[in-house]
Write an enzyme that holds these catalytic residues in place. Structure first.
Site, PDB file in Angstrom:
ATOM      1  N   ARG A  71      49.031  47.114  44.570  1.00 57.29           N
ATOM      2  CA  ARG A  71      49.095  45.648  44.697  1.00 57.29           C
ATOM      3  C   ARG A  71      48.256  45.124  45.852  1.00 57.29           C
ATOM      4  O   ARG A  71      47.809  43.977  45.826  1.00 57.29           O
ATOM      5  CB  ARG A  71      50.562  45.227  44.852  1.00 57.29           C
ATOM      6  CG  ARG A  71      51.384  45.412  43.561  1.00 57.29           C
ATOM      7  CD  ARG A  71      52.855  45.168  43.792  1.00 57.29           C
ATOM      8  NE  ARG A  71      53.433  46.147  44.707  1.00 57.29           N
ATOM      9  CZ  ARG A  71      54.577  45.987  45.361  1.00 57.29           C
ATOM     10  NH1 ARG A  71      55.270  44.874  45.215  1.00 57.29           N
ATOM     11  NH2 ARG A  71      55.034  46.937  46.157  1.00 57.29           N
ATOM     12  N   CYS A  82      56.209  54.787  36.611  1.00 55.14           N
ATOM     13  CA  CYS A  82      56.392  53.390  36.212  1.00 55.14           C
ATOM     14  C   CYS A  82      57.879  53.053  36.120  1.00 55.14           C
ATOM     15  O   CYS A  82      58.636  53.741  35.432  1.00 55.14           O
ATOM     16  CB  CYS A  82      55.731  53.138  34.863  1.00 55.14           C
ATOM     17  SG  CYS A  82      55.922  51.428  34.297  1.00 55.14           S
TER      18      CYS A  82
END
Length: 352
Positions: free
Chosen positions: A232, A107
């Protein structure tokens, strides 16, 4: 059909295909995981959960850790920078039914990296080793790891981190083809993923900019990776999993979903969000998902999509949101964004 010998295995878990849903905070909640699994994801990974159990009492953490009724293998991602705390978080999650523990070292978010967690850990290989050894030793379920290629362009240490992980007993490795400082800018690169795959014997999942079946095939061929991990590219397009799986199996594209199926999936997804979060929060969370669905709807231009998003974002109740989907997919030449807005404005269900 796939030869099972060539499908990834995580510990005792044989995956049914080579397409995995990436963990995404604020996206891969239980309703979205269930949807992606139904539409072809071979493995789904839950939203990142902090390793600090004192924060688990929050509603956000409780919802992120809710895996009730989900088929296995249930994969839970934990994040933090303290080896003992991560080990304890792994034990507690395994006790609550997690069948795979995934450690987040990928992340790039500032609020995560500022706490020496996520991809910030890649700067300290000794700490990486301490963490993965502690977590693997803490649980009997398999442990996986998600990383980036490194912290920055000058520190592309993904191969060394991968070897550390394999030596510690990590069972599979997901690699996002960007270093941390890129965040999500520019293009992902796959040379480092290929180098990592060549350096280790555990399954490697290639992640980054995978937006369709042909690209998934190219990346698997180029890197030698065992599976692709889609993030995504699945937002607003949960059909991507079955489309990639079909293309990998048969070498030909699958027919895109027709409007009837798209409408049914949107209704099911909205209903699941309303049921999981409750009406108030579910209505608000549905707005971002509808925005992603509209972004891929070729029936409308950019202005039309903006108008539809504005209309939907003004709706305050589940019945109004359901009515919007009905109007959106009316097979009528007059079913333009303006028509949808007029229909919603004249409908009493728009009230909160």
């Amino acid at each position: 059909m796939h030869d099972a010998r060539h499908l990834p295995r995580i510990g005792r878990h044989q995956l049914p295909n080579r397409v995995v849903l990436a963990p995404m905070a604020g996206v891969t909640d239980r309703p979205f995981r269930a949807l992606c699994r139904r539409l072809g994801a071979g493995l789904v990974v839950g939203e990142m959960v902090t390793s600090d159990p004192t924060l688990w009492h929050t509603r956000k953490s409780r919802l992120r850790m809710d895996h009730r009724g989900e088929p296995g293998p249930r994969s839970v991602q934990i994040a933090g920078g303290d080896a003992e705390m991560l080990a304890e978080a792994a034990r507690l999650n395994a006790a609550m039914g997690a069948e795979i523990i995934d450690i987040n070292m990928g992340c790039p978010a500032k609020k995560v990296c500022n706490k020496a967690a996520g991809s910030a850990l890649l700067r300290d290989e000794a700490l990486v080793a301490e963490i993965v050894q502690a977590v693997v030793a803490a649980v009997e379920v398999p442990v996986t790891l998600k990383i980036r290629t490194g912290w920055c362009a000058e520190s592309n240490n993904g191969v060394r981190v991968a070897r550390i992980a394999e030596d510690a007993g990590i069972q599979a490795l997901a690699v996002h083809g960007r270093h941390r400082q890129q965040r999500y800018a520019g293009s992902a690169e796959y040379d480092t993923i290929a180098a990592i795959k060549a350096a280790v014997g555990i399954p490697v999942f290639a992640n980054g900019d995978i937006d369709g079946p042909e690209k998934a095939r190219r990346i698997l061929d180029y890197t030698g990776a065992d599976a692709v991990m889609v993030g995504r590219g699945a937002q607003g397009n949960p059909w991507i999993f079955r489309e990639i799986d079909h293309y990998l199996r048969h070498g030909e594209p699958l027919t895109p979903p027709q409007d009837e199926e798209r409408a049914a999936v949107l209704r099911d997804h909205l209903g699941a969000l309303h049921g999981f979060y409750g009406d108030h929060m579910g209505v608000r969370i549905a707005r971002k998902h509808l925005g992603w669905y509209l972004a891929g709807d070729v029936r409308f231009d950019d202005d039309g999509r903006r108008a539809l998003r504005a209309t939907f974002n003004g709706l305050e109740s589940p019945p109004a949101q359901r009515r919007f989907i009905d109007e959106l997919f009316r097979h009528d030449p007059a079913a333009t964004p303006r028509h949808v807005a007029r229909a919603m404005a004249s409908d009493g269900t728009c009230a909160a």
